[in-house]
Design an enzyme around this catalytic site. Structure first.
Site, PDB file in Angstrom:
ATOM      1  N   PRO A   1       0.830  -1.084  -0.207  1.00 48.86           N
ATOM      2  CG  PRO A   1      -0.048  -1.168   2.314  1.00 48.86           C
ATOM      3  CD  PRO A   1       0.736  -1.988   1.271  1.00 48.86           C
TER       4      PRO A   1
ATOM      5  CD  GLN B   1      -1.464   0.132   5.196  1.00 50.66           C
ATOM      6  OE1 GLN B   1      -1.070   0.967   5.084  1.00 50.66           O
ATOM      7  NE2 GLN B   1      -0.740  -0.935   5.413  1.00 50.66           N
TER       8      GLN B   1
ATOM      9  CB  CYS C   1       3.263   5.278   7.751  1.00 49.35           C
ATOM     10  SG  CYS C   1       3.453   6.924   6.807  1.00 49.35           S
TER      11      CYS C   1
ATOM     12  CG  HIS D   1      10.043  -1.642   5.448  1.00 45.14           C
ATOM     13  ND1 HIS D   1       9.715  -1.673   3.925  1.00 45.14           N
ATOM     14  CD2 HIS D   1      10.948  -0.879   5.749  1.00 45.14           C
ATOM     15  CE1 HIS D   1      10.838  -0.866   3.807  1.00 45.14           C
ATOM     16  NE2 HIS D   1      11.539  -0.400   4.779  1.00 45.14           N
TER      17      HIS D   1
ATOM     18  N   GLY E   1      10.820  -4.934   1.720  1.00 42.66           N
ATOM     19  CA  GLY E   1      11.863  -3.864   1.758  1.00 42.66           C
ATOM     20  C   GLY E   1      13.079  -4.120   0.792  1.00 42.66           C
ATOM     21  CG  ASP E   2      16.086  -2.143   0.393  1.00 46.32           C
ATOM     22  OD1 ASP E   2      15.404  -1.146   0.237  1.00 46.32           O
ATOM     23  OD2 ASP E   2      17.057  -2.261   1.166  1.00 46.32           O
TER      24      ASP E   2
ATOM     25  N   GLY F   1       6.960  -2.675  -2.958  1.00 42.50           N
ATOM     26  CA  GLY F   1       6.658  -1.367  -3.193  1.00 42.50           C
ATOM     27  C   GLY F   1       6.997  -0.280  -4.092  1.00 42.50           C
ATOM     28  NE  ARG F   2      10.917   2.515  -1.026  1.00 41.28           N
ATOM     29  CZ  ARG F   2      12.287   2.742  -0.657  1.00 41.28           C
ATOM     30  NH1 ARG F   2      12.846   3.593  -0.606  1.00 41.28           N
ATOM     31  NH2 ARG F   2      12.605   1.541   0.029  1.00 41.28           N
TER      32      ARG F   2
END
Length: 350
Positions: free
Chosen positions: A17, A71, A101, A170, A204-205, A227-228
């Protein structure tokens, strides 16, 4: 792998999210590319119970997205319970609680990862939400507030005890924000705790298919959340799935495929949100999709500054023609470039 009654294939891939990113259009694109689980942008409990229109709009779901989770975040137990009930009425497959967050204006007020400083309150909220709704409740969090308070192993057991159906971790502390590297060893330690029976989802990553495969094989997580690395590149799900299934890497998308994807994304955003907002929601992805093209700066500036749907379509056609013989390199999503991405977790208007 199962979350309550939701069944997934082996080694499922989840879309994280992200505020201003995982809207309905982007979720649908990620689904088309093979994402196994989708999540809405994160939703403020306070804004939801005050019936803020933009917040309510985030609860709009399509059956084609399923399974999909909503979420929510907040720090007041009563507000979180009420928001969870409102979210449940929108028909998600699960409700996820955001305790991860790291954005300052959220965390310093005690919400998001700020809840890691008050674990008793975090557990109270979780338990009350679990009891208030009928759909599964899951949690996304971090390792702890900082290196001096790495509470995740104890917290995971406590969250399981109050009834959550899955936990996403994360691999950073709040103080790290998105700097440094995610600590998958600590995620693996939670997964390999013999007392933990709920699914553990690592985050993460993860930016390549090979990395995703290593996370499953080395740390034993039940699912990997991305995510990113999906921004401007939702086909990462297809790349990873192909690698997990065959052990082989897919060839990079052609320039024609890149351009066709961006046009499809832009058109869908404009149809859903109107021209102005649709263009704004596409810009974040435009900044990444064509990364690596030589001598592209001037064209990129035009794409990002244009407020005309037709002009952007024309510019994209020019990009496709000018670079038709160029095979775009994959986006170089190393840790440094990720940490420089635009923030995707800005607090929504309340």
């Amino acid at each position: 792998m199962r979350i309550a009654d939701i069944t997934f294939r082996d080694k499922p891939l989840f879309l994280a999210p992200m505020e201003d990113v995982t809207d309905l259009v982007f979720r649908s694109l990620c689904k088309d590319f093979g994402a196994d689980m989708l999540y809405t942008e994160f939703v403020s409990s306070d804004a939801l119970i005050r019936e803020v229109e933009k917040t309510r709009d985030k609860l709009i779901l399509r059956d084609s997205e399923r399974p999909v989770g909503i979420q929510i975040y907040g720090k007041d137990p009563d507000a979180m319970v009420e928001a969870a009930k409102i979210a449940e009425a929108a028909g998600p497959d699960l409700i996820d609680l955001n305790f991860g967050c790291p954005v300052k204006k959220i965390a310093v007020k005690g919400a998001g990862s700020g809840m890691l400083k008050t674990p008793d309150l975090l557990l109270e909220i979780t338990e009350r939400v679990v009891k208030a709704v009928k759909v599964p409740v899951t949690v996304k969090t971090r390792l702890g507030w900082d290196e001096n308070s790495l509470i995740i192993e104890t917290l995971a057991e406590q969250l399981q005890d109050v009834g959550i159906s899955a936990l996403t971790i994360h691999g950073r502390t709040r103080s790290q924000l998105y700097t440094g590297t995610a600590d998958w060893e600590k995620i693996g330690a939670v997964k390999n705790n013999p007392r933990i029976k709920i699914p553990i989802i690592g985050n993460g990553d993860v930016t390549t298919a090979v990395q995703a495969g290593e996370c499953f094989d080395k740390y034993g997580v039940d699912a990997v959340m991305i995510g990113r690395a999906t921004i401007g590149r939702p086909w990462i799900f297809r790349e990873i799935r192909h690698y997990l299934d065959t052990g082989e890497l897919l060839q990079p998308l052609s320039m024609e495929e890149h351009v066709d994807f961006v046009k499809k994304h832009l058109c869908a955003n404009v149809e859903w949100l109107g021209e102005r907002r649709g263009i704004l929601h596409t810009r974040r992805h435009l900044a990444v999709t064509f990364k690596g093209l030589p001598h592209f700066r001037d064209k990129k500036i035009k794409l990002l500054q244009s407020s005309s749907f037709e002009e952007i379509l024309q510019l994209l056609s020019e990009v496709g023609e000018e670079y038709k013989d160029f095979i775009p390199s994959e986006v170089q999503c190393n840790n440094d470039s990720l940490s420089n991405e635009p923030d995707t977790t800005q607090q929504e208007n309340q």
